[in-house]
Design an enzyme around this catalytic site. Structure first.
Site, PDB file in Angstrom:
ATOM      1  CD  GLU A 249       9.952  -7.877   4.862  1.00  0.00           C
ATOM      2  OE1 GLU A 249       9.297  -8.929   4.983  1.00  0.00           O
ATOM      3  OE2 GLU A 249      10.078  -7.044   5.780  1.00  0.00           O
TER       4      GLU A 249
ATOM      5  N   PRO B  56       0.790  -1.239   0.000  1.00  0.00           N
ATOM      6  CG  PRO B  56      -0.153  -1.148   2.114  1.00  0.00           C
ATOM      7  CD  PRO B  56       0.508  -2.091   1.161  1.00  0.00           C
TER       8      PRO B  56
ATOM      9  CB  ALA C  85       1.433  -0.097   6.083  1.00  0.00           C
TER      10      ALA C  85
ATOM     11  NE  ARG D  68       7.059   3.978   9.988  1.00  0.00           N
ATOM     12  CZ  ARG D  68       5.959   4.115   9.239  1.00  0.00           C
ATOM     13  NH1 ARG D  68       5.613   3.168   8.394  1.00  0.00           N
ATOM     14  NH2 ARG D  68       5.220   5.196   9.318  1.00  0.00           N
TER      15      ARG D  68
ATOM     16  CG  LEU E  64      11.764   2.500  -0.990  1.00  0.00           C
ATOM     17  CD1 LEU E  64      10.548   3.381  -1.224  1.00  0.00           C
ATOM     18  CD2 LEU E  64      12.768   2.671  -2.111  1.00  0.00           C
TER      19      LEU E  64
HETATM   20  C1  DQA Z   1       8.353   0.842   3.813  1.00  0.00           C
HETATM   21  C2  DQA Z   1       8.421   1.017   5.336  1.00  0.00           C
HETATM   22  C3  DQA Z   1       7.064   0.773   5.982  1.00  0.00           C
HETATM   23  O1  DQA Z   1       7.156   0.944   7.391  1.00  0.00           O
HETATM   24  C4  DQA Z   1       6.046   1.745   5.449  1.00  0.00           C
HETATM   25  O2  DQA Z   1       4.775   1.478   5.975  1.00  0.00           O
HETATM   26  C5  DQA Z   1       6.013   1.803   3.958  1.00  0.00           C
HETATM   27  C6  DQA Z   1       7.263   1.716   3.212  1.00  0.00           C
HETATM   28  C7  DQA Z   1       9.689   1.200   3.118  1.00  0.00           C
HETATM   29  O3  DQA Z   1       9.853   0.809   1.979  1.00  0.00           O
HETATM   30  O4  DQA Z   1      10.522   1.885   3.712  1.00  0.00           O
HETATM   31  O5  DQA Z   1       4.963   2.013   3.360  1.00  0.00           O
HETATM   32  O6  DQA Z   1       8.063  -0.513   3.530  1.00  0.00           O
END
Ligand code: DQA
Length: 144
Positions: A100, A14, A79, A113, A103
């Site tokens: 996995e 998302p 997310a 997170r 960014l």
């Molecule tokens: C993300 C990090 C996640 O915490 C966040 O919800 C994202 C992007 C990243 O690529 O840094 O949407 O996956």
């Protein structure tokens, strides 16, 4: 020795469709399309088939993982990383290799997170290198 992967599926979760304008201080200015173009070019150089899928919907991501005939998946669950047992289970059921990616460095951000529910289903995680996270994941899957 593992069979050489012929096809990679790249999945973005998302809000990844908003890259470029979405919180550029965190996610940078690359659009998802520009990242995909770079990956496609690299894949073309090695004769690798590559498919891209972005969805804001958890069930659609689960369906896509369950249906793919790719030998490897690169996934940024966005997310859903922090919430989705359903995506974790679909990755666990996938028979190929999984990397996995993120960014941003999720461990240098808010505490919620720091936990990835999906990472345990992957072979490894590349995070914190912006668009390069995806390119490094490709290197892993292509063995280069
Ligand atoms: C993300 C990090 C996640 O915490 C966040 O919800 C994202 C992007 C990243 O690529 O840094 O949407 O996956």
């Amino acid at each position: 020795m593992q069979d050489k992967i012929k096809k990679i599926l790249v999945i973005n979760g998302p809000n990844m469709n908003l890259l470029g304008s979405r919180e550029p201080g965190i996610y940078g200015s690359d659009t998802l399309e520009s990242i995909n173009v770079k990956m496609k070019k690299k894949a073309g150089e090695t004769g690798l088939d590559i498919e891209f899928f972005q969805s804001n919907h958890e069930g659609d991501i689960v369906d896509r993982i369950g249906q793919t005939d790719a030998g490897g998946i690169i996934i940024n669950p966005a997310a859903f990383t922090h919430t989705s047992i359903a995506i974790r289970d679909s990755l666990s059921a996938f028979k190929g290799r999984i990397v996995e990616v993120h960014l941003s460095n999720i461990f240098a951000r808010e505490e919620f997170r720091h936990r990835s529910l999906t990472a345990a289903a992957a072979e490894g995680v590349v995070c914190g290198f912006g668009a390069a996270s995806y390119m490094l994941a490709m290197d892993v899957l292509t063995g280069s």
